[in-house]
Design an enzyme around this catalytic site. Structure first.
Site: not given
Length: 424
Positions: A76, A78, A109, A143-144, A167, A397
């Site tokens: 992903h 995003d 990520d 995805e997030e 991921d 994150h």
């Protein structure tokens, strides 16, 4: 510096410079301008390498290499919001040649791995490799924040049955916990005007603010009770600063919501959300213990609303979790759900990927389970495969997210060899 590595490094940096966190939709851009621009850049790069590409209306994109039975690689583009506490520019794509790190949101990520996989395909193509399967590198843009990208892709194309998602962790993930995001509503205590905090349901809240009158006694008590948070009061507002982390690993963060709930006197919320008042912590199996992370908070005339991220063990069900919650009588709404993923550790795909990782690194490791949720769940026979490794600093994150030069070089070797073995 190896040419393949250098090109990969520079391309990851360029992708990071595009802020692709989800924003308000625009015409033809369902997840905002940044996500659409990042997808276009990725597909343009793939096209320049001579690959066939497809843009699914800026929901997702696809890069195709070879023919025959489909094999999927799902990543992903995003990212979650940058959050607070950065010492680097979150979307600067800064390359530190001395420290041998590339900084920015999405480095690990999942922009870094997505670009690495694209360059693996390029390298194989340049070497004349002809896969006997059709490799489909599918990149999503949501995805997030909900997986609408995958839903749209499935409605407009055929999802491969087998594949992996870069991921998560090495050596390979055989199981992923189930995911529930639930919005709880509590009766509003008196004595405050507004409370708000958190940016995404899957990020530990690192900043929470309460608009309320100053209470010196409570402020002193908070400072004593929560020395690991930065707590201040100014201009009619209490501000609590913590540390962000992935919602699946709340222990890696410092939640800013707890002291704020203490300040407004929402004792039941503290008990249920932070003291296992729902009686869920006993749910555990080989995939780990249930984790519970209150990540977003807001208030209105109807009450105080808290969105919690729950990762439950793979052999349990949604009903097991909700059954315990319903015993408390608290008002709630399920806003997001993903069923657990559970595969046989001896499944050929898992064995091939595990063996590949161990061969390249010289390590001896067995397949593992995680609390995170990946696109592997979108496949009939899917697993997650890298890029994190045991013993590394967890930067996903979190502020100052980075990927090391060593990681890029290692992943180029691992993913290239894995694709060769799985599609020859």
């Amino acid at each position: 510096m190896d040419n393949l590595f250098e090109q990969t490094l520079l391309s990851i940096s360029e992708m990071i410079k595009i802020n692709s966190e989800q924003t308000q939709p625009e015409k033809g851009m369902p997840f905002g301008r940044g996500a659409a621009e990042c997808l276009e850049k990725f597909l343009s790069l793939a096209s320049s390498f001579g690959f066939q590409t497809v843009n699914y209306d800026n929901y997702a994109g696809e890069v195709v290499f070879g023919g025959g039975e489909d094999f999927g690689v799902l990543a992903h583009l995003d990212v979650v919001p940058a959050g607070n506490g950065w010492t680097k520019e979150p979307f600067g794509g800064e390359i530190d040649y001395t420290g041998k790190r590339l900084y920015g949101r999405g480095a690990m990520d999942d922009k870094g791995p997505a670009v690495i996989l694209l360059y693996c395909l390029k390298s194989l193509k340049d070497e004349g490799f002809e896969p006997k399967k059709r490799i489909r590198l599918i990149v999503g843009c949501n995805e997030e924040s909900g997986w609408q990208c995958i839903d749209y892709f499935k409605a407009h194309s055929t999802m491969p049955e087998t594949g992996f998602s870069p991921d998560a962790d090495f050596p390979v993930i055989y199981a992923e916990k189930g995911i529930l995001q639930i919005n709880f509503t509590f009766p509003r205590p008196v004595g405050f005007k507004e409370i708000k905090g958190g940016e995404r349901g899957n990020m530990v809240c690192d900043l929470c603010e309460v608009t309320a009158d100053e209470n010196t006694g409570k402020l002193n008590a908070l400072a004593q009770a929560y020395p690991d948070r930065e707590i201040s009061y100014a201009n009619g507002k209490l501000t609590v600063k913590g540390k962000s982390a992935h919602g699946s690993t709340p222990e890696a963060g410092i939640n800013a919501i707890l002291p704020a709930l203490d300040y407004i006197g929402l004792e039941r919320g503290i008990n249920l959300l932070f003291e296992d008042g729902f009686n869920l912590s006993h749910l555990e199996d080989e995939t780990g213990r249930l984790t519970f992370s209150p990540n977003v908070i807001s208030s209105d005339s109807h009450g105080v609303h808290v969105t919690c991220d729950i990762r439950f063990p793979a052999t349990y069900s949604r009903a097991d979790v909700l059954g315990e919650i319903e015993k408390t009588g608290v008002k709630y709404e399920v806003t997001h759900y993903q069923a657990p993923l559970y595969n046989d550790k001896d499944f050929p795909l898992i064995k091939t990927l595990s063996d590949t990782y161990c061969e390249v690194t010289g390590k001896k490791m067995k397949p593992i389970a995680i609390g995170g949720g990946t696109y592997a769940r979108a496949l009939k026979c899917g697993v997650a495969f890298g890029p994190e490794e045991e013993g590394e600093e967890n930067v996903i994150h979190q502020p100052d997210e980075y990927i090391t030069f060593e990681k890029i070089e290692k992943c180029l070797k691992i993913y290239k060899l894995a694709l060769t073995r799985l599609t020859k």
